[in-house]
Design a protein around this motif. Structure first.
Motif: not given
Length: 192
Positions: A45-48, A152-157, A176-178, A184-189
């Motif tokens: 899971n990489f974002v919510s 609401v969690t988004y998976p990536i693989a 997944l890195s800082p 991703l945070a800049r886009y609201g995740f």
């Protein structure tokens, strides 16, 4: 140029294939995993996100989900094919409103279509992800955040369908890195 300072992004910008699959819900990723389209060990899971009720900018506001009974047209994602539609269905079922509101639903084939219906003022309200509402903040207002659904969690693989799994894993690691999380945070995740 941000991409120039990051080798992975630079390679992607130059057209290097990236074999990754990311989904806006677990159910879609589960289907991909069952069909052996991803490497299960790479799944993270990489974002919510959150699900919100929106209205056209300066439109009539709804202070609760129950007030949606007054709406003539409500745009929602189709639960059969749109992840936000499944979250919407679950939230409205939890509130005891799914059946009651169905005659007012205008189904969208994507969250973007739902957002567009609201942004253009073609419906009284719609239900989308907070990140999508943020992208059209000039055209829509958020009334409230929905509850009563799975997180609401988004998976990536890494995908198994391409020829560059190494680049895919590098991209998953980057997401997944800082540094990736900051983008991703800049886009609201939010973090998962």
């Amino acid at each position: 140029n941000f991409a120039a300072s990051n080798p992975l992004l630079k390679q992607m910008q130059e057209g290097a294939p990236v074999d990754v699959f990311a989904s806006a819900d677990q159910e879609t990723m589960d289907k991909a995993q069952k069909a052996q389209l991803i490497k299960p060990e790479s799944r993270k899971n990489f974002v919510s996100n959150t699900v919100v009720l929106i209205v056209p900018a300066q439109g009539k506001k709804f202070g609760s989900l129950a007030e949606l009974k007054k709406a003539q047209r409500i745009a929602v994602g189709s639960p059969e094919s749109v992840p936000v539609g499944r979250y919407t269905r679950d939230a409205l079922k939890s509130a005891g409103l799914w059946e009651t509101l169905q005659p007012s639903f205008i189904y969208g084939n994507s969250v973007r279509q739902v957002l567009d219906y609201v942004a253009r003022g073609e419906v009284d309200a719609g239900i989308v992800y907070a990140t999508d509402a943020k992208q059209r903040a000039d055209k829509v207002d958020v009334c409230l955040t929905l509850t009563g659904h799975k997180p609401v969690t988004y998976p990536i693989a890494v995908a198994t369908t391409g020829s560059n799994a190494a680049m895919g894993q590098a991209f998953v690691d980057f997401a997944l890195s800082p540094e990736g999380q900051a983008i991703l945070a800049r886009y609201g995740f939010s973090k998962p």
